[in-house]
Design an enzyme around this catalytic site. Structure first.
Site, mmCIF file in Angstrom:
data_model
loop_
_atom_site.group_PDB
_atom_site.id
_atom_site.type_symbol
_atom_site.label_atom_id
_atom_site.label_comp_id
_atom_site.label_asym_id
_atom_site.label_seq_id
_atom_site.Cartn_x
_atom_site.Cartn_y
_atom_site.Cartn_z
ATOM 1 N N SER A 101 11.717 6.735 11.764
ATOM 2 C CA SER A 101 11.829 6.600 12.535
ATOM 3 C C SER A 101 13.451 6.760 13.742
ATOM 4 C CB SER A 101 11.683 4.691 12.055
ATOM 5 O OG SER A 101 12.696 4.598 11.200
ATOM 6 N N ASP A 143 16.803 1.412 8.293
ATOM 7 C CA ASP A 143 17.118 2.203 7.115
ATOM 8 C C ASP A 143 17.371 4.044 7.795
ATOM 9 O OD1 ASP A 143 14.599 3.108 8.274
ATOM 10 O OD2 ASP A 143 13.233 1.721 6.555
ATOM 11 N N ASP A 201 15.687 7.988 6.945
ATOM 12 C CA ASP A 201 15.049 9.017 6.514
ATOM 13 C C ASP A 201 16.395 9.873 6.707
ATOM 14 O OD1 ASP A 201 13.377 7.093 5.435
ATOM 15 O OD2 ASP A 201 12.379 7.514 7.022
ATOM 16 N N ASP A 211 17.125 7.289 2.890
ATOM 17 C CA ASP A 211 16.199 7.472 1.353
ATOM 18 C C ASP A 211 16.952 9.040 2.128
ATOM 19 O OD1 ASP A 211 15.121 5.016 1.841
ATOM 20 O OD2 ASP A 211 13.695 5.075 2.863
ATOM 21 N N LEU A 256 4.744 4.245 10.390
ATOM 22 C CA LEU A 256 3.924 4.947 10.483
ATOM 23 C C LEU A 256 2.456 4.885 11.048
ATOM 24 C CD1 LEU A 256 4.380 7.834 10.477
ATOM 25 C CD2 LEU A 256 3.849 8.203 8.102
ATOM 26 N N ASP A 313 -3.033 13.102 5.461
ATOM 27 C CA ASP A 313 -4.002 12.413 4.895
ATOM 28 C C ASP A 313 -4.273 11.042 5.435
ATOM 29 O OD1 ASP A 313 -1.432 11.485 5.272
ATOM 30 O OD2 ASP A 313 -0.865 10.964 3.557
#
Length: 288
Positions: free
Chosen positions: A32, A47, A49, A99, A164, A212
């Site tokens: 994000s 957060d 990533d 992360d 997501l 997926d």
């Protein structure tokens, strides 16, 4: 958070240069933060990533490389880092989290991510970011609507789809409707298109490797709670768009977007404005 990101990167580079010089880490911000659709959650924690990439075939296991990363960042914060399923998380108490998912890439093969307890799995986060950027409109409507949906999910008392998943659902829906100049109408139309798509087939396919289904593990209870919340949101969105009183309309939106959504004034809109809203509310822009 930016300073911490750079501090952690420097720490990771130095550790690998000293302890595992044959592994040279490179970095790519994803998620994000990269898509610019992050929000302030109810807990007020954000957060970032920051993917770690090795462009060579590892001669150790995925678990070993993740453990190296955990050792590298350990001690940077007062809270010990967490070795999570698909990343190593550094926690900056009461403020933010960074992360570090770990990948490797060799020519002729897809990017692979280290997954705890499993090993290496195909995953291409850059392709996902590129897909979202390609689908954004110049006016920023999709970006705002993704944030509205994330705010809605954050305000529910049960587990909603991930950020997501909501990003993918909103983007797919946006491509099937006519965007309106008004955010409220566009959001309502996106909600209706999401419902239409999920009624046809309850799935949310990631539009990049590994392709997926993010809804594959939903049981009936979780599915029904989400679809019920979606129905309720659509009903109130329709009412709010038709409402001629700003205060009453804002209260309808607050049922779903939470108390951070501002209350309108106790004013009646003029007849022309309300007629335009009613006309838009009865249109069918998702008929493609």
């Amino acid at each position: 958070m930016k300073d911490s990101k750079e501090g952690l990167r420097e720490r990771i580079r130095d550790w690998f240069a000293e302890n595992q010089p044959e592994y040279e880490p490179q970095f790519y911000i994803q998620g994000s933060y990269k898509m610019k659709n992050g929000i302030r959650t109810s807990e007020d924690i954000c957060d970032l990533d920051d993917g770690i990439y090795f462009f060579r075939k590892p001669d150790v296991s995925a678990s070993t490389i993740k453990e190296w990363v955990r050792q590298t960042v350990d001690g940077y914060t007062d809270t010990p880092p967490e070795n999570r399923k698909k990343c190593v998380r550094s926690i900056f108490a009461g403020d933010y989290e960074i992360d570090h998912p770990v990948y490797y890439k060799i020519d002729g093969q897809d990017y692979k991510i280290a997954v705890k307890g499993i090993g290496w799995e195909d995953s291409d986060p850059k392709a996902l970011v590129d897909w979202f950027v390609k689908n954004k409109d110049k006016e920023g409507r999709l970006l705002r609507d993704v944030k509205y949906l994330k705010g809605w999910a954050d305000d529910r008392s049960f587990k909603m789809p991930s950020g997501l998943a909501l990003t993918i659902l909103a983007t797919n829906a946006k491509n099937k409707i006519v965007l309106n100049e008004r955010d409220d109408i566009t959001l309502r139309d996106i909600l209706k298109e999401i419902k239409k798509a999920l009624n046809a087939k309850f799935e949310c396919i990631v539009p990049a490797v590994p392709y997926d289904d993010l809804f594959a593990d939903y049981d009936e209870d979780r599915k029904n709670k989400f679809m019920s919340a979606l129905d309720d949101f659509i009903i109130d969105a329709d009412k709010a768009i038709r409402e001629t009183n700003q205060l009453r309309a804002s209260r309808l939106w607050r049922r779903h977007l939470g108390s951070r959504f501002p209350l309108g004034e106790d004013n009646e809109e003029n007849h022309a404005a309300s007629s335009a809203a009613i006309g838009a509310a009865t249109s069918n822009p998702w008929a493609k």
